[in-house]
Structures are given as structure tokens and as C-alpha cells.
Design an enzyme around this catalytic site. Structure first.
Site, PDB file in Angstrom:
ATOM      1  N   ASP A 166       0.844  -1.199   0.000  1.00  0.00           N
ATOM      2  CA  ASP A 166       0.000   0.000   0.000  1.00  0.00           C
ATOM      3  C   ASP A 166       0.876   1.244   0.000  1.00  0.00           C
ATOM      4  OD1 ASP A 166      -1.873   2.005   0.462  1.00  0.00           O
ATOM      5  OD2 ASP A 166      -2.039   1.543   2.599  1.00  0.00           O
ATOM      6  N   GLU A 208      -7.062 -21.085 -16.730  1.00  0.00           N
ATOM      7  CA  GLU A 208      -7.357 -21.798 -15.488  1.00  0.00           C
ATOM      8  C   GLU A 208      -8.284 -22.965 -15.848  1.00  0.00           C
ATOM      9  OE1 GLU A 208      -9.087 -20.902 -11.011  1.00  0.00           O
ATOM     10  OE2 GLU A 208      -9.937 -19.860 -12.718  1.00  0.00           O
ATOM     11  N   ASN A 224      -0.285   4.498  -0.260  1.00  0.00           N
ATOM     12  CA  ASN A 224      -0.917   5.752   0.167  1.00  0.00           C
ATOM     13  C   ASN A 224      -1.576   5.682   1.538  1.00  0.00           C
ATOM     14  OD1 ASN A 224      -3.189   4.244  -0.369  1.00  0.00           O
ATOM     15  ND2 ASN A 224      -3.882   5.479  -2.112  1.00  0.00           N
ATOM     16  N   ASP A 250      -9.286 -16.535 -16.308  1.00  0.00           N
ATOM     17  CA  ASP A 250     -10.041 -17.072 -15.189  1.00  0.00           C
ATOM     18  C   ASP A 250     -11.142 -18.013 -15.693  1.00  0.00           C
ATOM     19  OD1 ASP A 250     -10.607 -16.837 -12.237  1.00  0.00           O
ATOM     20  OD2 ASP A 250     -12.547 -16.173 -13.022  1.00  0.00           O
ATOM     21  N   ASP A 303      -1.862  -1.287  -3.902  1.00  0.00           N
ATOM     22  CA  ASP A 303      -2.206  -0.531  -5.097  1.00  0.00           C
ATOM     23  C   ASP A 303      -1.101  -0.630  -6.150  1.00  0.00           C
ATOM     24  OD1 ASP A 303      -0.224   1.387  -4.155  1.00  0.00           O
ATOM     25  OD2 ASP A 303      -1.778   2.190  -2.832  1.00  0.00           O
ATOM     26  N   ASP A 359      -4.072   3.852   2.755  1.00  0.00           N
ATOM     27  CA  ASP A 359      -5.495   3.566   2.927  1.00  0.00           C
ATOM     28  C   ASP A 359      -5.759   2.120   3.317  1.00  0.00           C
ATOM     29  OD1 ASP A 359      -5.035   2.207   0.565  1.00  0.00           O
ATOM     30  OD2 ASP A 359      -6.592   3.237  -0.598  1.00  0.00           O
TER      31      ASP A 359
END
Length: 537
Positions: free
Chosen positions: A24, A248, A26, A198, A32, A28
């Protein structure tokens, strides 16, 4: 080479990133894209060739990003499109490639197509999804419960093979397929190198709507138009861009797998076949397994694939528990040793290896004690069905989830002895052992799991026999030792792995020279959870 057509993705080592849990930037509490950028030197230090970025698209997060609201927009928690472009540029500048998670069996129910589709039976987007006046069968969702959902707007039912907020797209509609191809071109035009796809075998539905016989995925993965649609995708998108594809293959048997990856058929380049990660799954949850069972899987795969089919090698991902807790020994005395054994197996076995973030640190499963500690929707749905439904006790359910839950792989990456994932409150609790297991400590220790991965990756890059060489199991019935050879022309390698805490006698042939030992040198006995790599003289 050795009868195989050479390709960069056969010789590469892939590294999967689950963006929400990586780093992370930033504060929060959510990982990210800029956080990934800041840690590229860490990833590059392993020597990997290609990153697989988990879903970063706009999503309401009913299934942690696998429910996509907008395929051409970055999830706000992860950053902006400019952040993505900067990440891609820096990945390329670092000499690596990037593939994306393509989730196109279904969308979010908040996607604009579905919002329109559910408004009326004659809406132009109605046929983008699969609607029925009444459920034509009793299909069930992979996440538990019925796969048909009543929708009040028109009174019809839509199909969702996963979460109720993940309606399945209607691939029999050519407009849908070409919408998907346009999305793929959008990202390929930016410079990404391909896609992990996926549950891609699910895209074709059998419109005779047969009742399930056995596991749901065995029916869902084998629809009548699956191969035709994948061949069309290759002609329309993958081939023009020379993009790599990794499917997958959930629900696809080993016998059926060559249909998807035989290069002469023009479908996918590789698939994730589930035999190794299903080894500890029984009808009632986790089950014990034996080393000969694991060895037999690799022998069967080697026999099933000819020179026109290429395998993958993986033991974990965002849907599976941690390697060291599952296949190794996560006791503090043996965690590092057994993680090194599994790294050696992963990176010297025949096929393209896929590393999941944190396994290079020897991250372990969490010990959960309460259902409130879980995040995964599959676990929560299973709790309602099994515990609240009176089929099992809370204690038994939690004990099983401590073996099999997807949440074990989703705890945030530990970067320092203070955690280091975020300056705020993490979206999901870190594994409490981050004080001992973290990237900073691993980087400082030359004998760490991280540096062992790096040595093995370098060894694989420098020796084609570890990529294209033939495979043979030397001791298929041994309960503790996994010994196999890789051979190419006159070159031979032997990999010796002790899957136990006990010392074992092993007489190495005199015409082999020791290249690597996880203990730093060869003893007359193979030590507990020791990995050795030999080269033929």
C-alpha cells in the site's frame, strides 16, 4: 529443442501479484499499483521474467476484483490508468513482461451490460447474459447455493456459476465474444504480453441443461463450443498480438487437457491443471496425502503431454493455501528448510513455474479461530450451509478452513518486522508471524528462502536441461525421498529432495557432481528437509 518449439514463456519464471495484498503506497490499507512500482526492485531481485497481475479493473469487490464492473477502468482503490501505464513502463524497463487476469466468463451485476440486460426482456443487451423463464435444472454455484437467480424486474432467472453478483456472459452471442476481444485488444495495445484466463473453460454452456453428475466444474468446463470459441479468440486476438495465454483449467481432466494446449489446435498456450492442488481435497474437505501420490501426478502429466503440449508447475495462488503449510512443514524449526525443498521442486520440474507472492519468503497459513476473521465469500457461504445448517460443528469447520481456506494466500505481504504493508489499517489482518517472516529479514539473510529462490531461478535460466529436458522419477514409491532426473542430449541433472524431518541414506552415483545444497554442502546422509541439485559429470 529436444523436439519442442522454443518460446519465451516456456523458458520464463512467472510471479503472481495479488494487488490488494502486495503493498500500500498511500496509507489507505489497500495494496495498489504504485505500491507494486515501489517494490519492483524486490521482484526483479528474484530474477523472474514475467508478472501476472491479479484483477485491477473497476469492481464492487463482491469477489475481490473477480466481479468486473468496467474492463477499461482501473479500480479506484488501486489507482488510475496513468498509474497502470507507469507500472507497465517500469516493468518493461526492468526487463520483465506483464500479463493480466482476464475474467470474462462473468461480469459484475453492476456492469453496464447487465444493468441494461435486466431492465426488460427486449433490451438489446438481454442476450449478453443467460436468462430463463424458469430454472431449467438444479445447477449449483461453485460458491454454494443455486446457480439460477430470480430477478424481480422481469420475473426471469439468470445464471451465475459463481456469486449471485457475478452473472455469466452468454458466449453463444457473437456480440459478446467480440466485446471480449475488443477488451483484450485495448490492453494489448497498451503493451501487455498476454493473459491468465479465469475459469475460461466455463464459457460454453450446454443448452440441453443436463443435471449435474459429479462435481459441478466437470460439467461446466466441458461445454460443446468451448474449443471453437478459444480457437476463434486465438485467431482474432492472441495470434495477431503474439500474446501468451494461460487458462485456469478448473474442471478439465488430464485426458482432456491436451485439447486446450496442443499447439496444432490453436487454442491456449498453457493451462493450470488442478491435480497437484487437489491432492489434499476429499469430499468432506481436507484429507491427508502421501509423497508417492504427488510423484505419481508428475509422472502422469509427463506421459499425457507430447512435444506439442507444454505444462505449467504451480503449488499455490490466490485460491490456495500457502505452500509451506500445505506440502512442507511450517514448524519454526523446519519452515525454511521445507520451503526450500518446495522451491527446488517448483523450479527444477518440467514446465513453466509460477510463484505466488510471499511463497519466496516461506509465508505460512494463518491459524483462524472465529468465522469473523475470514474474508472469503466461499468460506462465509460454506459456514452458512454447513454450520448454521447443522451439518457440522463450528470447531470442525474452522479446523478444516485452517487447512484449505483461500484467505491464507490473501493476507498482506510482510515487508518489515513492523509489518510494513501499510501506514494505515490493513484491509485484512497480516499473519501474526510477520515479525519473523518478512522481506527485510529475508533480504538480509543469504540463507533465506528468498535468496534460495533467486539461486534456483538463475540456475534454471542458465541450463536449458531444466527447461526442455526429459523427466524421470527415480524412486516413485519412496515415502520420504523425491528423486528425479532431467536429461537433454548428453546432459543430465539429478534433483534429490527429502520430504521429512528424518535423515535418510542416499547414495549419489559417482558420475554426478553437487551443484546446490540447501544445507550448504553434502553430508553422507540426506538431512531433514534437505534439497540437493546434482549435475552429471
Amino acid at each position: 529443442m529436444n523436439g519442442y518449439t522454443r518460446a519465451w514463456w516456456k523458458e520464463a519464471v512467472f510471479y503472481q501479484i495479488y494487488p490488494r495484498s502486495f503493498f500500500d503506497s498511500n496509507g489507505d490499507g489497500i495494496g495498489d499499483l504504485n505500491g507494486i512500482r515501489q517494490k519492483l526492485s524486490y521482484i526483479r531481485g528474484l530474477g523472474v521474467d514475467c508478472l501476472w497481475l491479479g484483477p485491477h479493473f473497476d469492481s464492487p469487490n463482491a469477489d475481490n476484483g473477480y466481479d468486473i464492473r468496467d474492463y477499461r477502468k482501473v479500480m479506484a482503490e488501486f489507482g488510475t490508468m496513468a498509474d497502470f501505464d507507469a507500472l507497465l513502463a517500469e516493468v518493461k524497463a526492468a526487463g520483465m513482461r506483464l500479463i493480466l487476469d482476464l475474467v470474462v466468463n462473468h461480469t459484475s451485476d453492476e456492469h453496464a451490460w447487465f444493468v441494461e440486460s435486466r431492465t426488460s426482456a427486449d433490451n438489446p443487451f438481454r442476450d449478453y447474459y443467460i436468462w430463463q423463464k424458469e430454472p431449467p435444472n438444479t445447477w449449483t454455484s461453485i460458491f454454494r447455493g443455486p446457480a439460477w437467480q430470480h430477478d424481480e424486474a422481469t420475473g426471469d432467472y439468470y445464471l451465475h456459476l459463481f456469486h449471485v453478483k457475478q452473472p455469466d456472459l452468454n458466449w453463444d452471442n457473437p456480440k459478446v465474444r467480440h466485446e471480449v476481444y475488443d477488451v483484450m485488444r485495448f490492453w494489448l495495445d497498451k503493451g501487455v504480453d498476454g493473459f491468465r484466463m479465469d475459469v475460461i473453460p466455463f464459457v460454453s454452456k450446454d443448452r440441453s441443461w443436463p443435471e449435474l453428475a459429479g462435481r459441478p466444474q466437470d460439467t461446466y468446463a466441458n461445454g460443446p463450443n468451448r474449443d471453437a470459441y478459444l480457437q476463434e479468440m486465438r485467431r482474432e486476438v492472441l495470434e495477431p498480438f503474439q500474446a501468451v495465454s494461460v487458462g485456469e483449467a478448473f474442471g478439465v481432466s488430464l485426458d482432456e487437457t491436451p485439447r486446450l494446449i496442443d499447439e496444432r489446435r490453436g487454442e491456449l498456450d498453457m493451462v493450470f491443471q488442478f491435480d497437484t492442488v487437489d491432492i489434499d481435497r476429499g469430499p468432506d474437505g481436507w484429507r491427508p496425502w502421501s509423497l508417492p501420490e504427488l510423484k505419481a501426478i508428475f509422472t502422469r502429466h509427463d506421459a499425457a503431454f507430447d512435444r506439442h503440449c507444454w505444462p505449467t508447475v504451480f503449488f499455490s495462488n490466490h485460491d490456495n493455501p500457502r505452500i509451506v503449510s500445505r506440502y512442507g512443514d511450517d514448524h519454526p524449526d523446519w519452515r525454511v528448510r521445507s520451503a526450500q525443498v518446495m522451491a527446488t521442486l517448483l523450479l527444477t520440474m518440467k514446465g513453466t513455474p509460477f510463484i505466488y507472492q510471499g511463497d519466496e519468503l516461506g509465508m505460512t497459513n494463518v491459524t483462524f479461530s472465529d468465522i469473523a476473521q475470514f474474508d472469503d465469500i466461499w468460506t462465509k457461504n460454506a459456514w452458512r450451509e454447513e454450520v448454521e445448517g447443522g451439518r457440522t460443528t463450528a470447531e470442525a469447520f474452522i479446523a478444516n478452513q485452517n487447512k484449505v481456506s483461500r484467505d491464507h494466500a490473501r493476507t498482506p505481504m510482510p515487508w518489515t518486522a513492523d509489518g510494513g504493508f501499510t501506514s494505515g489499517k490493513p484491509w485484512f489482518a497480516l499473519n501474526p508471524n510477520f515479525t519473523d517472516i518478512n522481506a527485510e529479514a529475508a533480504g538480509a539473510d543469504p540463507n533465506s528462502v528468498y535468496h534460495w529462490y533467486a539461486r534456483l531461478i538463475a540456475l534454471r535460466h542458465d541450463n536449458s536441461v531444466l527447461v526442455y529436458g526429459d523427466y524421470s522419477d527415480v524412486l516413485p514409491d519412496d515415502e520420504r525421498l523425491f528423486v528425479y532426473e532431467r536429461t537433454l542430449d548428453d546432459e543430465g541433472w539429478m534433483i534429490v529432495l527429502n520430504f521429512s524431518r528424518e535423515e535418510s541414506m542416499f547414495s549419489t552415483p559417482t558420475d554426478f557432481d553437487l551443484v546446490l545444497s540447501s544445507y550448504g554442502g553434502a553430508d553422507t546422509h540426506l538431512r531433514g528437509w534437505e534439497a540437493r541439485v546434482y549435475r552429471k559429470l
